[in-house]
Design a protein around this motif. Structure first.
Motif, PDB file in Angstrom:
ATOM      1  N   GLY A 108       0.837  -1.185   0.000  1.00 57.50           N
ATOM      2  CA  GLY A 108       0.000   0.000   0.000  1.00 57.50           C
ATOM      3  C   GLY A 108       0.872   1.235   0.000  1.00 57.50           C
ATOM      4  N   GLY A 109       0.378   2.297  -0.623  1.00 58.12           N
ATOM      5  CA  GLY A 109       1.163   3.517  -0.686  1.00 58.12           C
ATOM      6  C   GLY A 109       0.348   4.683  -1.195  1.00 58.12           C
ATOM      7  N   TYR A 110       0.987   5.852  -1.203  1.00 60.16           N
ATOM      8  CA  TYR A 110       0.340   7.069  -1.661  1.00 60.16           C
ATOM      9  C   TYR A 110       1.345   7.890  -2.450  1.00 60.16           C
ATOM     10  CZ  TYR A 110      -2.125  11.512  -1.741  1.00 60.16           C
ATOM     11  OH  TYR A 110      -2.738  12.668  -2.153  1.00 60.16           O
ATOM     12  N   GLY A 111       0.844   8.562  -3.497  1.00 56.77           N
ATOM     13  CA  GLY A 111       1.699   9.397  -4.311  1.00 56.77           C
ATOM     14  C   GLY A 111       0.944  10.556  -4.906  1.00 56.77           C
ATOM     15  N   GLN A 112       1.693  11.507  -5.462  1.00 58.57           N
ATOM     16  CA  GLN A 112       1.130  12.645  -6.174  1.00 58.57           C
ATOM     17  C   GLN A 112       1.833  12.768  -7.515  1.00 58.57           C
ATOM     18  OE1 GLN A 112       1.486  16.034  -3.495  1.00 58.57           O
ATOM     19  NE2 GLN A 112      -0.566  15.669  -2.688  1.00 58.57           N
ATOM     20  N   ASP A 113       1.059  13.007  -8.577  1.00 55.76           N
ATOM     21  CA  ASP A 113       1.606  13.032  -9.930  1.00 55.76           C
ATOM     22  C   ASP A 113       1.097  14.240 -10.699  1.00 55.76           C
ATOM     23  OD1 ASP A 113       2.698  10.174  -9.780  1.00 55.76           O
ATOM     24  OD2 ASP A 113       0.555   9.843  -9.472  1.00 55.76           O
ATOM     25  N   ARG A 114       1.941  14.724 -11.600  1.00 59.42           N
ATOM     26  CA  ARG A 114       1.528  15.684 -12.618  1.00 59.42           C
ATOM     27  C   ARG A 114       2.165  15.230 -13.925  1.00 59.42           C
ATOM     28  NH1 ARG A 114       2.920  22.075 -12.638  1.00 59.42           N
ATOM     29  NH2 ARG A 114       4.996  21.235 -13.062  1.00 59.42           N
ATOM     30  N   ASN A 115       1.334  14.829 -14.879  1.00 64.16           N
ATOM     31  CA  ASN A 115       1.839  14.240 -16.112  1.00 64.16           C
ATOM     32  C   ASN A 115       2.104  15.257 -17.218  1.00 64.16           C
ATOM     33  OD1 ASN A 115       1.661  11.612 -15.059  1.00 64.16           O
ATOM     34  ND2 ASN A 115      -0.498  11.473 -15.613  1.00 64.16           N
ATOM     35  N   ASN A 116       1.409  16.384 -17.199  1.00 62.23           N
ATOM     36  CA  ASN A 116       1.530  17.365 -18.270  1.00 62.23           C
ATOM     37  C   ASN A 116       1.736  18.766 -17.705  1.00 62.23           C
ATOM     38  OD1 ASN A 116       0.868  15.466 -20.499  1.00 62.23           O
ATOM     39  ND2 ASN A 116      -1.117  15.395 -19.456  1.00 62.23           N
ATOM     40  N   ARG A 117       2.187  19.647 -18.571  1.00 62.08           N
ATOM     41  CA  ARG A 117       2.545  21.000 -18.170  1.00 62.08           C
ATOM     42  C   ARG A 117       1.399  21.742 -17.503  1.00 62.08           C
ATOM     43  NH1 ARG A 117       4.541  23.015 -23.126  1.00 62.08           N
ATOM     44  NH2 ARG A 117       2.374  22.969 -23.784  1.00 62.08           N
ATOM     45  N   ASP A 118       0.198  21.627 -18.045  1.00 62.66           N
ATOM     46  CA  ASP A 118      -0.942  22.402 -17.556  1.00 62.66           C
ATOM     47  C   ASP A 118      -1.820  21.633 -16.574  1.00 62.66           C
ATOM     48  OD1 ASP A 118      -0.162  24.519 -19.227  1.00 62.66           O
ATOM     49  OD2 ASP A 118      -1.228  23.632 -20.931  1.00 62.66           O
ATOM     50  N   ALA A 143      -3.133  19.905 -13.049  1.00 66.12           N
ATOM     51  CA  ALA A 143      -3.009  20.055 -11.606  1.00 66.12           C
ATOM     52  C   ALA A 143      -2.448  18.762 -11.021  1.00 66.12           C
ATOM     53  CB  ALA A 143      -4.374  20.372 -11.001  1.00 66.12           C
ATOM     54  N   VAL A 144      -1.892  18.854  -9.827  1.00 65.66           N
ATOM     55  CA  VAL A 144      -1.350  17.674  -9.158  1.00 65.66           C
ATOM     56  C   VAL A 144      -2.491  16.738  -8.771  1.00 65.66           C
ATOM     57  CG1 VAL A 144      -0.083  16.845  -7.151  1.00 65.66           C
ATOM     58  CG2 VAL A 144       0.657  18.921  -8.324  1.00 65.66           C
ATOM     59  N   ALA A 145      -2.344  15.450  -9.091  1.00 66.54           N
ATOM     60  CA  ALA A 145      -3.361  14.447  -8.781  1.00 66.54           C
ATOM     61  C   ALA A 145      -2.836  13.501  -7.706  1.00 66.54           C
ATOM     62  CB  ALA A 145      -3.740  13.658 -10.031  1.00 66.54           C
ATOM     63  N   GLY A 146      -3.667  13.198  -6.719  1.00 68.98           N
ATOM     64  CA  GLY A 146      -3.301  12.238  -5.687  1.00 68.98           C
ATOM     65  C   GLY A 146      -3.577  10.812  -6.144  1.00 68.98           C
ATOM     66  N   ARG A 147      -2.770   9.881  -5.673  1.00 64.83           N
ATOM     67  CA  ARG A 147      -2.892   8.476  -6.097  1.00 64.83           C
ATOM     68  C   ARG A 147      -2.703   7.559  -4.900  1.00 64.83           C
ATOM     69  NH1 ARG A 147       1.494   5.629  -7.570  1.00 64.83           N
ATOM     70  NH2 ARG A 147       2.560   7.600  -8.081  1.00 64.83           N
ATOM     71  N   LEU A 148      -3.793   6.878  -4.486  1.00 65.74           N
ATOM     72  CA  LEU A 148      -3.731   5.871  -3.425  1.00 65.74           C
ATOM     73  C   LEU A 148      -3.635   4.506  -4.082  1.00 65.74           C
ATOM     74  CD1 LEU A 148      -3.961   5.120  -0.407  1.00 65.74           C
ATOM     75  CD2 LEU A 148      -6.448   5.011  -0.743  1.00 65.74           C
ATOM     76  N   ASN A 149      -2.580   3.755  -3.763  1.00 69.03           N
ATOM     77  CA  ASN A 149      -2.310   2.488  -4.442  1.00 69.03           C
ATOM     78  C   ASN A 149      -2.202   1.364  -3.413  1.00 69.03           C
ATOM     79  OD1 ASN A 149       0.301   0.665  -5.724  1.00 69.03           O
ATOM     80  ND2 ASN A 149      -1.508   0.998  -6.989  1.00 69.03           N
ATOM     81  N   ALA A 155      -3.080  -8.447  -8.098  1.00 67.92           N
ATOM     82  CA  ALA A 155      -4.214  -7.527  -8.124  1.00 67.92           C
ATOM     83  C   ALA A 155      -3.810  -6.209  -7.472  1.00 67.92           C
ATOM     84  CB  ALA A 155      -5.417  -8.122  -7.387  1.00 67.92           C
ATOM     85  N   SER A 156      -4.211  -5.085  -8.092  1.00 75.98           N
ATOM     86  CA  SER A 156      -3.891  -3.778  -7.538  1.00 75.98           C
ATOM     87  C   SER A 156      -4.934  -2.761  -7.986  1.00 75.98           C
ATOM     88  CB  SER A 156      -2.495  -3.313  -7.979  1.00 75.98           C
ATOM     89  OG  SER A 156      -2.453  -3.101  -9.379  1.00 75.98           O
ATOM     90  N   ASP A 157      -5.043  -1.699  -7.206  1.00 74.28           N
ATOM     91  CA  ASP A 157      -5.952  -0.608  -7.533  1.00 74.28           C
ATOM     92  C   ASP A 157      -5.256   0.709  -7.214  1.00 74.28           C
ATOM     93  OD1 ASP A 157      -8.206   0.972  -8.116  1.00 74.28           O
ATOM     94  OD2 ASP A 157      -8.832   0.927  -6.011  1.00 74.28           O
ATOM     95  N   SER A 158      -5.357   1.656  -8.140  1.00 77.04           N
ATOM     96  CA  SER A 158      -4.876   3.010  -7.915  1.00 77.04           C
ATOM     97  C   SER A 158      -6.082   3.942  -7.919  1.00 77.04           C
ATOM     98  CB  SER A 158      -3.885   3.428  -9.007  1.00 77.04           C
ATOM     99  OG  SER A 158      -2.697   2.671  -8.934  1.00 77.04           O
ATOM    100  N   ARG A 159      -6.354   4.556  -6.791  1.00 78.65           N
ATOM    101  CA  ARG A 159      -7.456   5.497  -6.672  1.00 78.65           C
ATOM    102  C   ARG A 159      -6.924   6.887  -6.990  1.00 78.65           C
ATOM    103  NH1 ARG A 159     -12.942   5.919  -6.994  1.00 78.65           N
ATOM    104  NH2 ARG A 159     -13.707   7.675  -5.729  1.00 78.65           N
ATOM    105  N   ILE A 160      -7.298   7.439  -8.144  1.00 78.42           N
ATOM    106  CA  ILE A 160      -6.776   8.711  -8.626  1.00 78.42           C
ATOM    107  C   ILE A 160      -7.750   9.821  -8.266  1.00 78.42           C
ATOM    108  CG2 ILE A 160      -5.853   9.949 -10.595  1.00 78.42           C
ATOM    109  CD1 ILE A 160      -4.425   7.314 -10.036  1.00 78.42           C
ATOM    110  N   ASN A 161      -7.236  10.846  -7.594  1.00 73.21           N
ATOM    111  CA  ASN A 161      -8.051  11.992  -7.199  1.00 73.21           C
ATOM    112  C   ASN A 161      -7.558  13.221  -7.951  1.00 73.21           C
ATOM    113  OD1 ASN A 161      -9.519  14.020  -6.017  1.00 73.21           O
ATOM    114  ND2 ASN A 161      -8.918  13.552  -3.914  1.00 73.21           N
ATOM    115  N   ARG A 162      -8.394  13.713  -8.892  1.00 74.20           N
ATOM    116  CA  ARG A 162      -8.015  14.866  -9.703  1.00 74.20           C
ATOM    117  C   ARG A 162      -8.714  16.146  -9.248  1.00 74.20           C
ATOM    118  NH1 ARG A 162      -8.594  13.128 -15.892  1.00 74.20           N
ATOM    119  NH2 ARG A 162     -10.749  12.730 -15.212  1.00 74.20           N
ATOM    120  N   GLY A 163      -9.037  16.221  -7.969  1.00 73.82           N
ATOM    121  CA  GLY A 163      -9.629  17.427  -7.408  1.00 73.82           C
ATOM    122  C   GLY A 163     -11.007  17.688  -7.977  1.00 73.82           C
TER     123      GLY A 163
END
Length: 439
Positions: A305-315, A317-323, A340-348
C-alpha cells in the motif's frame, strides 16, 4: 531498403557462427537471439467506422564473448518492420548497435567503431562513430574504474542512417563496484549545423548498502541549449530508494521530476528564421513523488500500500494516487499466480476514478504459462504538434487480455496474446504472436 534487408538477413544467418567463435578465457559467453512478431488489430469507432492495422517485426541480436582476456568484441542489435496491406506505411529498418571493438594492453584499452548505444548516458547515448575506453583490469573482490571518449554522428532512431548536419561528442567516467554498484558522470555535446543543440551533464548512481538499502539516482543538467534559460538547468532528476529492515517488510520511496524540450526543432526554427513558440521553450513538464510499504504475509504472499502525487503534463493540476494490492505466487502449490492492484486517482474538481489491474496465471508442466489480465482507466500518448505531446487519461477504458508463453525447448519459445480494449468511443481487438530463438 532492399540492401538493408539483405544485410540483416546475412547477419542473421551468420550470427550463429560469429557467436560460437573461440575466445580466450572468456568472462561472459557469446550469445544471440532472433525474434519474429506479428501484430494485427481492428478498431471500430462508435459511429461504425472501422480500420485494421497489421505489422510484422523481426529483431536480430548477437554479442561476442567479453572480458579482459578477449582480444575483440562485437555486438549487433537490429530491427526490421513491415506493414502488410498498408499503402501509407513503408517498411522500416533500424539499428541500435552494430559495432566492433579491439582490446589492447591486456584488455585495459578498447577502441570501438560503428553504431552504439551507451546505456550509461540514457537517451543521449546513441552515437555512430568511434569510442576509446580505458579501464582497470578486473580483480576478484574489487571494483574498477573506466573512462571513455566518443564522437560521431546522431543516428536516426527509427531508420538506418544519420541525422543531417548533427554531430555528437562527449565522454564519461564510471566506477563499477561489487553487488551491481555503479557511479557514472558523463558529458554529451550535440551540435546542429554549427549551433549548440544541447550540452548536458549526466549522472547515474546505483548504491547497494548492507544488502538492505538500495538507492538509484539519475539526473540530467543542461549546461547550454536553445531551450535552457540562465546559466544552467536541472532538466531531469529521478531517485528510487528501498529499505528492507528484515525479510518481511520493505519501504520504498520514489521522486521523479523533469521537463522534455524538443531542442532540435528549436534549433531548426532559429536556422530557418521562424519565430519560437514560448510553449516549446517550456516543453513537457512532469513530476511524481510516492511512497510504498510491502509486507510478506507468507512465503508466497505479499501485500502493499502507498500514496503518491503526480503531474503528467505541463498544464495539469497535481493528482493524488492511493495504491494498494497483493501478489501471490504458486497458490495452493498448483502453480497459480495472482496479481491484483488498484490506484485510486483523485483529480480534485475533475473527480476521482479507480485504475484496476488483475492478473491470473498458471504454469503447466514447467513449459507452458497461461494468463488472463484485466485493466481499467488506461492512459495514452497523444501528439499535440510542435510543442510536444500530452499523456491523456481515459477513466472509462477497459482492457481484457489472454496470453500464453510456450517454451518448446531451452532455445525456442512461442508467445501468443489476444486483447480487447473499449474506451467508450472505440473498441479495439488485437492479436499478437511471436517466436524467439536463442543461441
Amino acid at each position: 531498403m532492399k540492401r538493408i534487408e539483405a544485410l540483416i538477413v546475412a547477419l542473421t544467418l551468420g550470427a550463429g557462427s560469429l557467436a560460437s567463435s573461440p575466445a580466450r578465457a572468456q568472462t561472459r559467453p557469446a550469445w544471440g537471439r532472433i525474434a519474429l512478431f506479428g501484430n494485427s488489430s481492428s478498431t471500430t469507432q462508435a459511429g461504425g467506422q472501422s480500420n485494421t492495422f497489421n505489422e510484422l517485426i523481426a529483431n536480430v541480436t548477437f554479442e561476442s564473448a567479453s572480458g579482459d582476456e578477449v582480444g575483440y568484441e562485437y555486438r549487433g542489435d537490429m530491427r526490421l518492420s513491415g506493414y502488410p496491406g498498408s499503402t501509407d506505411r513503408t517498411r522500416r529498418a533500424s539499428v541500435y548497435d552494430l559495432y566492433a571493438c579491439i582490446r589492447l594492453r591486456d584488455g585495459s584499452v578498447g577502441v570501438r567503431f560503428g553504431q552504439m548505444w551507451l546505456n550509461e548516458l540514457g537517451g543521449l547515448g546513441s552515437v555512430g562513430g568511434a569510442m576509446v575506453e580505458v579501464r582497470q583490469r578486473s580483480q576478484p573482490g574489487r571494483g574498477r574504474w573506466r573512462a571513455s571518449l566518443f564522437g560521431g554522428f546522431e543516428p536516426n532512431i527509427l531508420d538506418v542512417g544519420y541525422v543531417s548536419q548533427v554531430r555528437k561528442f562527449g565522454g564519461l567516467v564510471a566506477y563499477d563496484g561489487l553487488g551491481a554498484r555503479r557511479h557514472v558522470v558523463g558529458f554529451v555535446h550535440v551540435r546542429d549545423s554549427g549551433m549548440t543543440e544541447r550540452s548536458v551533464l549526466v549522472f547515474t548512481n546505483f548504491l547497494p548498502i548492507d544488502k538492505r538499502v538500495f538507492v538509484y539516482q539519475a539526473a540530467e543538467y543542461d549546461v547550454r541549449g536553445p531551450g535552457v534559460t540562465g546559466a544552467g538547468s536541472l532538466t531531469y532528476f529521478f531517485t528510487n530508494g528501498r529499505y528492507a529492515p528484515n525479510d518481511r517488510i520493505e519501504f520504498q520511496g520514489l521522486f521523479h521530476r523533469g521537463r522534455s524540450i524538443d531542442s532540435r526543432s528549436l534549433v531548426r526554427d532559429q536556422l530557418d528564421g521562424r519565430p519560437i513558440d514560448p510553449r516549446a521553450l517550456e516543453g513537457l513538464r512532469f513530476e511524481s513523488v510516492s511512497g510504498r510499504v510491502t509486507v510478506r504475509l507468507a512465503r508466497n504472499v505479499r501485500v502493499f500500500g502507498g500514496y503518491g502525487q503526480d503531474r503528467n503534463n505541463r498544464d495539469d493540476a497535481v493528482a493524488g494516487r492511493l495504491n494498494y494490492g497483493l501478489f501471490a505466487s504458486n497458490v495452493g502449490g498448483i502453480g497459480i499466480d495472482i496479481n491484483a492492484s488498484d490506484s485510486r486517482i483523485n483529480r480534485g474538481t475533475s473527480g476521482s476514478y479507480d485504475s484496476w489491474y488483475v492478473s491470473v496465471g498458471r504454469t503447466f508442466g514447467g513449459h507452458v504459462y497461461l494468463s488472463a489480465d484485466y485493466g481499467s482507466s488506461l492512459s495514452v500518448f497523444r501528439f499535440t504538434g510542435s510543442d510536444g505531446f500530452v499523456i491523456e487519461t481515459r477513466p472509462h477504458s477497459r482492457r481484457l487480455a489472454f496470453s500464453g508463453l510456450f517454451n518448446l525447448t531451452h532455445r525456442l519459445s512461442l508467445l501468443a496474446t489476444a486483447e480487447r480494449v473499449d474506451d467508450g468511443t472505440s473498441v479495439q481487438t488485437r492479436v499478437m504472436s511471436g517466436m524467439t530463438c536463442r543461441f
